[in-house]
Each structure stands twice: as C-alpha cells, then as structure tokens.
Enzyme design. Structure first.
Site, PDB file in Angstrom:
ATOM      1  N   HIS A 186       0.831  -1.213   0.000  1.00 55.33           N
ATOM      2  CA  HIS A 186       0.000   0.000   0.000  1.00 55.33           C
ATOM      3  C   HIS A 186       0.864   1.261   0.000  1.00 55.33           C
ATOM      4  O   HIS A 186       0.688   2.154  -0.838  1.00 55.33           O
ATOM      5  CB  HIS A 186      -0.902  -0.025   1.240  1.00 55.33           C
ATOM      6  CG  HIS A 186      -1.796   1.162   1.390  1.00 55.33           C
ATOM      7  ND1 HIS A 186      -3.119   1.152   1.031  1.00 55.33           N
ATOM      8  CD2 HIS A 186      -1.556   2.412   1.864  1.00 55.33           C
ATOM      9  CE1 HIS A 186      -3.663   2.335   1.275  1.00 55.33           C
ATOM     10  NE2 HIS A 186      -2.728   3.129   1.798  1.00 55.33           N
ATOM     11  N   GLU A 187       1.797   1.329   0.938  1.00 50.87           N
ATOM     12  CA  GLU A 187       2.645   2.520   1.037  1.00 50.87           C
ATOM     13  C   GLU A 187       3.565   2.638  -0.182  1.00 50.87           C
ATOM     14  O   GLU A 187       3.913   3.752  -0.599  1.00 50.87           O
ATOM     15  CB  GLU A 187       3.454   2.497   2.330  1.00 50.87           C
ATOM     16  CG  GLU A 187       2.627   2.416   3.613  1.00 50.87           C
ATOM     17  CD  GLU A 187       1.582   3.509   3.766  1.00 50.87           C
ATOM     18  OE1 GLU A 187       1.736   4.585   3.133  1.00 50.87           O
ATOM     19  OE2 GLU A 187       0.592   3.290   4.490  1.00 50.87           O
ATOM     20  N   HIS A 235       1.729   4.744  -2.654  1.00 49.81           N
ATOM     21  CA  HIS A 235       1.851   6.180  -2.363  1.00 49.81           C
ATOM     22  C   HIS A 235       3.230   6.694  -2.788  1.00 49.81           C
ATOM     23  O   HIS A 235       3.350   7.750  -3.419  1.00 49.81           O
ATOM     24  CB  HIS A 235       1.672   6.423  -0.858  1.00 49.81           C
ATOM     25  CG  HIS A 235       0.261   6.393  -0.387  1.00 49.81           C
ATOM     26  ND1 HIS A 235      -0.728   7.190  -0.915  1.00 49.81           N
ATOM     27  CD2 HIS A 235      -0.335   5.663   0.601  1.00 49.81           C
ATOM     28  CE1 HIS A 235      -1.868   6.969  -0.279  1.00 49.81           C
ATOM     29  NE2 HIS A 235      -1.651   6.035   0.640  1.00 49.81           N
ATOM     30  N   GLU A 284      -4.758   8.053  -2.692  1.00 47.54           N
ATOM     31  CA  GLU A 284      -5.256   6.772  -2.199  1.00 47.54           C
ATOM     32  C   GLU A 284      -5.532   5.820  -3.352  1.00 47.54           C
ATOM     33  O   GLU A 284      -5.407   4.601  -3.210  1.00 47.54           O
ATOM     34  CB  GLU A 284      -6.519   6.989  -1.351  1.00 47.54           C
ATOM     35  CG  GLU A 284      -6.961   5.783  -0.549  1.00 47.54           C
ATOM     36  CD  GLU A 284      -6.041   5.417   0.601  1.00 47.54           C
ATOM     37  OE1 GLU A 284      -6.251   4.345   1.198  1.00 47.54           O
ATOM     38  OE2 GLU A 284      -5.115   6.201   0.914  1.00 47.54           O
TER      39      GLU A 284
END
Length: 499
Positions: free
Chosen positions: A267-268, A271, A297
C-alpha cells in the site's frame, strides 16, 4: 521545452522555494518523530514544529508574496503547468486568509487534548470520556466551514480541505451507486462461500526478522528504488515525501497474520511510487507532489488491492514466502490467494476487505453530515453508529471501542477526510480498466513480474503531472470521467463473482 517560461511564474516559484524548504524540514521531522526520535524528545519537537508552522504562515501571508501571487493571477497565456502553480498557491493563500489564527490554534489545542482523551476512552471503551471533546471539535469544524465559505452546504467546505473541489453531492452520487451495489455483491460473495473461508494463516505467528526479509524482497520485485526511498518501522504505517528523490515508507510487525505487514508495505509503495514518478522538472515547486488525498489513495489501493490481492501476485511471491517465512509451504497458491482476498463482514474499518471497506466509509459519511448540520446530538452517536453498522455491514459492535471510538480521525478534528478513502478505491478501479483497455491484461504483466510496464503506464497516466491539474480535471483528462462508482462495482464483481 521548459515547463516554466513566464518570468512572473518563475519568480513566484523561486520565492516559493523557501516555503517548500520549510515543508521539507517539517516532513523530515514528522517522519523522525514516528520512527527514530527518542520518546523524551517530543516536547522540544512539538515546539520546533509549531515555530516552523508559524514561520511558514508568516512567509505565505507576507505582503511581498501575496502581491507576487496577485501578479501571477493576472498573467495571460500561461501554459498548464504555470496555471497549476497559480491555482495551488492561490488556494493555499485563500484558506490561510479565511481561517483566523485563533481558530487554527484552538483546533490544534483541542485536537491535542482530544487525542489523549480518545486514547484513554478507547482503552476503557467509554465514549462518555471523549464526548465533550468531540462536541467541541464538531463546533470548531462548523466555525471552520463558515469561515471558509461554501455554495451549497457547510460540509462542502470541509470536504474541499482534503479533496480539492469535492462536494457533498459528489459523495452522495458515489454512495447512491455503491451502497446498494456493495450490499448485493456482499450477499452473493457470502452465499457462495469461496472467499469467506478462514485461513489458518490469519492466526499463524511469524518471526519479525523473517518478515522484514520478505518485505525487502517484495520491494525488490516491485523495483522500489533504494537510492531514492527507504522502508522503516512505525506504530502506524505511513508515507512521507521530502521531495521527488526522497520518499520514506513504513510498516509494522504485529507477529501474526503476516498479510497485514505485507500489504501495508505494498500500500505505502503505491503512495511512494506516485511521488517518485512526478516529473523532476516540477521538483521544489507548488505542483511537485501528488494532487489530492483521493487520487493518492487511488495509487496505494491500486497496488495493494488490484495487484497485491490478486492470484497472479500470490503466485509470484509464494516462493519468497516459502523460503523466508516458511508458513506457506504447506498450502496451495489458490489458498494463499484466498487468504489475501478474504471477504468477511467485520467491525473494524482498517481490517476490512475490499468488498465491505466502503460500507464502513458510508457509515462515517452519513454521521459526519448529521454532525455538521446539527441534526444529531453527540449523545446519540454511539447508538446510531451501532445501528448503521448492523444495517450496512451486518455486524453490531458490542462496545464503544469496537464502534464509534475505533478511528482516530475525529479526535484529530479531521471531519470530511473519510470519503477520500472511497474515492481512492474508485480511482484504483478506473485505472485498472484503463490499463486493460490501453495496454492489456494486467495480470499477465504481474505474473511475469513486469512492474516496469505498470509503473510507466501510471507515470504517464497520473504521476508525472503532480498537482498540475485539480483532481476532477486530472481524472477527466486522463480517464475520461470523474469518480465513477460503477467502475469499482464492475472491478469487484469481476474479481469476486468469478473464480
């Protein structure tokens, strides 16, 4: 051809660099506070951060800088990048001018007090201890909305703080589609039973050092640039960027259910990839980072869910898991995939699966509107939360810790933030279909570990523009539509109703 040619815009960018440098310093200090700072350093760090924020505000609102922005706004024949610079800086100035320092101070002070009260209230599962602080934060947010101004409803002003141009009607239109669609989809998935079978891996314990090796090897597969980014550990996973060549991500190690740590990393990584793929010419300018929370997001959810929770990704990384962790040696690739993509109605938003996650956001969106419109008393919120959870998700909290106290956002005073999570899921699905129609089956690339093609596509689609275009304009230009909730339903249906 240079992005910036207008002399006034070039002067504005030069003057802005000092503001950028302060943000750079505060980002680094924030990252350090969450990772390596000694615990007793918090008091001095708080003072240093407050002083830097005050200095930032002072420079932003200085007569010299304001007059330069006004001159920039009067320029004609600007290109898209130059117009983007003016839009971003003028928006920041507008917000800074409209919200008086006294209100900003009171919000910061109350949030700090509220966080401590919330922490204790959650520990004791006692909403009454947090209630007066929530009431004050609601009142302060109402004042904030009035100061900022709005065309339709007060909640619009708060939404716009987190997603430029977002309105209550936009979010309602999204949930008018998602609400019934997700409920119907959830019923079918639960009835089918394929994705709802508990996995023994959910309770299996792991060694932290082994999981660290897994995460590093997965980042290597994803082509995480170690000379421009790094992975560390923090209580709550996050990403922060100091610039286009310095982005930091974190994860945490809880010792069980290893997908929590793994998917925090993936997930990170999403980003981070957004920030790392901004056009280098935009570095140190007002448009040199991601445009909004919702679009940001979208990038993280694309990597975490579309790619990470896929059968192709499970197959790709299983040898790594078998070798480093050992827990997956006795299970099939299909069982590993179902562990990654489990669907199960649950109480806690941060642990929710792809199908139920946005129902958690709908619950919060509905309550936030009632709060800001003064249509509900704070005393009534816990019971309303429980009722809505049972109606939307099919589970009822047994106590306040499982219900209204589970999220920290309201303790931070951030009302209007939650809808950006759902926007991110929608953007991720829109990008999935864009890749399918313009490049091909994404999972054939995942199977080969060809993430360079995926990253190049995302760079040209979204990342390289930074904040040049406002969120809605960026989506219209690059994807042909704004927040199309049906895309998310189509993506989820294609994934969870066919196996």
């Amino acid at each position: 051809m240079p992005k910036f040619e207008n002399p006034v815009i070039k002067e504005l960018i030069e003057k802005y660099r000092r503001l950028w440098a302060l943000n750079h310093a505060m980002s680094l200090m924030g990252w350090d506070e969450e990772t390596y700072m000694p615990s007793k350093g918090v008091e001095e760090r708080a003072v240093a951060t407050a002083e830097l924020r005050a200095l930032y505000q002072e420079l932003l609102l200085s007569d010299q800088f304001v007059s330069l922005v006004e001159r920039a706004k009067a320029q004609e024949n600007l290109n898209d990048y130059e117009r983007g610079v003016v839009r971003v800086v003028d928006r920041e100035l507008r917000i800074a001018r409209k919200v008086p320092p006294s209100l900003t101070y009171e919000m910061a002070k109350t949030s700090s007090e509220a966080f401590m009260a919330w922490s204790e209230a959650k520990r004791r599962s006692d909403f009454s201890a947090f209630k007066p602080y929530l009431q004050k934060l609601i009142d302060l947010n109402k004042q904030m909305a009035e100061k900022l101004g709005y065309e339709e409803v007060p909640y619009d002003a708060l939404l716009d703080l987190y997603e430029e141009g977002l309105r209550t009607r936009d979010v309602k239109a999204v949930f008018d589609v998602l609400g019934p669609g997700l409920r119907g989809l959830l019923d079918k998935v639960v009835s089918d039973g394929y994705y709802t079978v508990p996995s023994p891996l959910e309770e299996a314990k792991y060694q932290e050092e082994a999981m660290r090796r897994v995460n590093q090897r997965v980042l290597e597969l994803l082509k995480f640039p170690q000379d421009r980014a790094r992975l560390d550990v923090s209580p709550h996973p996050f990403t922060t960027n100091m610039g286009v060549n310095d982005v930091r991500i974190t994860t945490r190690y809880e010792g069980f259910d290893f997908k929590r740590s793994l998917f925090s990393v993936v997930h990170e990584f999403g980003h981070a990839t957004y920030e790392l793929q901004v056009d280098p010419e935009l570095a140190m300018t007002p448009i040199g980072s991601g445009v909004s929370l919702g679009v940001h997001e979208g990038q993280s959810r694309f990597w975490e869910n579309v790619i990470g929770r896929s059968r192709a990704f499970a197959s790709l990384i299983k040898p790594v898991l078998d070798q480093e962790l050992g827990l997956t040696k006795g299970i099939s690739e299909d069982d590993l995939y179902r562990y990654f993509a489990t669907v199960r109605p649950s109480l806690i938003r941060t642990e929710a699966d792809e199908v139920t996650y946005n129902l958690h956001i709908l619950l919060r969106f509905e309550l936030e509107q009632l709060m800001i419109n003064g249509e509900v008393k704070v005393d009534e919120l816990p019971e309303m939360w429980n009722d809505e959870s049972e109606k939307l998700i099919g589970v009822r909290p047994k106590n306040d810790a499982e219900g209204i106290l589970q999220d920290v956002h309201w303790a931070h005073g951030t009302i209007g933030y939650f809808p950006t999570y759902t926007l991110g899921n929608i953007v991720a699905s829109m990008m999935y279909f864009a890749f399918s129609s313009r490049v091909g089956d994404i999972y054939s690339y995942v199977t080969r570990g060809d993430f360079d093609t995926v990253k190049s596509f995302l760079r040209d689609l979204v990342h390289k523009y930074g904040a040049t275009y406002a969120p809605k304009e960026l989506l219209r230009r690059q994807l042909g539509e704004e927040y199309n909730a049906q895309r998310l339903l189509d993506y989820l249906s294609s994934k969870y109703l066919k196996h």
